[in-house]
Design a protein around this motif. Structure first.
Motif, short mmCIF file in Angstrom:
data_model
loop_
_atom_site.label_atom_id
_atom_site.label_comp_id
_atom_site.label_asym_id
_atom_site.label_seq_id
_atom_site.Cartn_x
_atom_site.Cartn_y
_atom_site.Cartn_z
N UNK A 39 0.79 -1.23 0.00
CA UNK A 39 0.00 0.00 0.00
C UNK A 39 0.83 1.28 0.00
N UNK A 40 2.14 1.14 -0.04
CA UNK A 40 3.02 2.30 -0.22
C UNK A 40 4.37 1.81 -0.72
N UNK A 41 5.20 2.76 -1.14
CA UNK A 41 6.49 2.40 -1.72
C UNK A 41 7.43 1.74 -0.73
N UNK A 42 7.38 2.16 0.52
CA UNK A 42 8.24 1.57 1.54
C UNK A 42 7.90 0.10 1.75
N UNK A 79 10.82 3.81 -5.93
CA UNK A 79 10.75 2.34 -5.94
C UNK A 79 11.36 1.81 -7.23
N UNK A 80 11.00 2.41 -8.35
CA UNK A 80 11.52 1.97 -9.65
C UNK A 80 13.05 2.09 -9.71
N UNK A 81 13.60 3.18 -9.17
CA UNK A 81 15.06 3.35 -9.15
C UNK A 81 15.72 2.19 -8.41
N UNK A 82 15.19 1.86 -7.23
CA UNK A 82 15.79 0.80 -6.42
C UNK A 82 15.65 -0.55 -7.12
N UNK A 83 14.48 -0.81 -7.69
CA UNK A 83 14.25 -2.08 -8.40
C UNK A 83 15.25 -2.24 -9.53
N UNK A 92 12.70 -7.74 -13.43
CA UNK A 92 11.25 -7.87 -13.25
C UNK A 92 10.56 -6.79 -14.07
N UNK A 93 9.62 -7.17 -14.95
CA UNK A 93 8.88 -6.15 -15.70
C UNK A 93 8.10 -5.23 -14.76
N UNK A 94 8.17 -3.94 -15.01
CA UNK A 94 7.45 -2.95 -14.20
C UNK A 94 6.51 -2.17 -15.12
N UNK A 95 5.24 -2.20 -14.75
CA UNK A 95 4.23 -1.43 -15.48
C UNK A 95 3.75 -0.34 -14.55
N UNK A 96 3.95 0.90 -14.97
CA UNK A 96 3.44 2.02 -14.18
C UNK A 96 1.96 2.18 -14.46
N UNK A 97 1.17 2.25 -13.39
CA UNK A 97 -0.26 2.53 -13.47
C UNK A 97 -0.45 3.85 -12.74
N UNK A 98 -0.69 4.92 -13.46
CA UNK A 98 -0.76 6.22 -12.83
C UNK A 98 -1.89 7.06 -13.41
N UNK A 99 -2.41 7.94 -12.57
CA UNK A 99 -3.41 8.88 -13.07
C UNK A 99 -2.74 10.06 -13.77
N UNK A 100 -1.44 10.20 -13.59
CA UNK A 100 -0.70 11.28 -14.24
C UNK A 100 -0.37 10.94 -15.69
N UNK A 108 10.00 10.35 -17.42
CA UNK A 108 10.78 9.93 -16.26
C UNK A 108 10.57 8.44 -15.97
N UNK A 109 9.35 7.97 -16.09
CA UNK A 109 9.08 6.55 -15.90
C UNK A 109 9.88 5.68 -16.85
N UNK A 110 9.88 6.04 -18.10
CA UNK A 110 10.65 5.27 -19.09
C UNK A 110 12.16 5.43 -18.87
N UNK A 111 12.59 6.63 -18.53
CA UNK A 111 14.02 6.86 -18.29
C UNK A 111 14.53 5.99 -17.14
N UNK A 112 13.68 5.79 -16.13
CA UNK A 112 14.08 4.98 -14.97
C UNK A 112 13.94 3.48 -15.21
#
Length: 145
Positions: A39-42, A79-83, A92-100, A108-112
């Protein structure tokens, strides 16, 4: 008939409504899955690296991460930076789900190192359905020696 293990998905999301939408979408997609929710990045980082409350956990790492950006305590970008920096999680594939959908956030998401970026409001249910179709095909491929 050969059986395949369910796809292990880590959903990193703080909105109960969005968590429920993803749960329903995965079910409707018919995707055989095991869903873990942070429920959060931490909490996501603790889950991924077996720290804190997950120190003695016996769960395998996820096959895919669905990551919100606007999270309490640790942002989705962090979180993405650390992953991506860890040998244990970098692939691990990462899919960003964002309202932005700001150009800056998408870039920035793709750059990371995000694999894709999906706007929640656009058509989250359809996106999860496509993910289910893709992952179902991927799970049936023979293992590489």
């Amino acid at each position: 008939m050969e059986r395949y293990s369910p796809t292990r998905i880590l959903l990193v999301e703080d909105s109960p409504e969005d968590i429920e939408i993803v749960r329903r979408a995965l079910k409707e997609a018919g995707m055989q899955h095991e869903l873990f929710v942070a429920r959060d990045g931490f909490e996501a980082l603790e889950f991924l690296f077996y720290k804190g409350q997950f120190e003695r956990a016996n769960h395998p790492r996820p096959d895919i991460i669905l990551l919100d950006l606007n999270l309490p305590r640790v942002s989705g970008f962090d979180v993405l930076k650390v992953v991506r920096r860890s040998d244990d999680t970098a692939m691990i594939p990462v899919i960003i789900l964002s309202s932005s959908i700001t150009k800056e956030d998408v870039e920035e998401g793709y750059r990371l190192g995000a694999n894709t970026y999906i706007q929640k409001e656009a058509n989250l249910v359809r996106a999860i359905s496509v993910l289910g179709e893709y992952w179902g095909i991927f799970a049936r491929l023979p293992a590489v020696a």
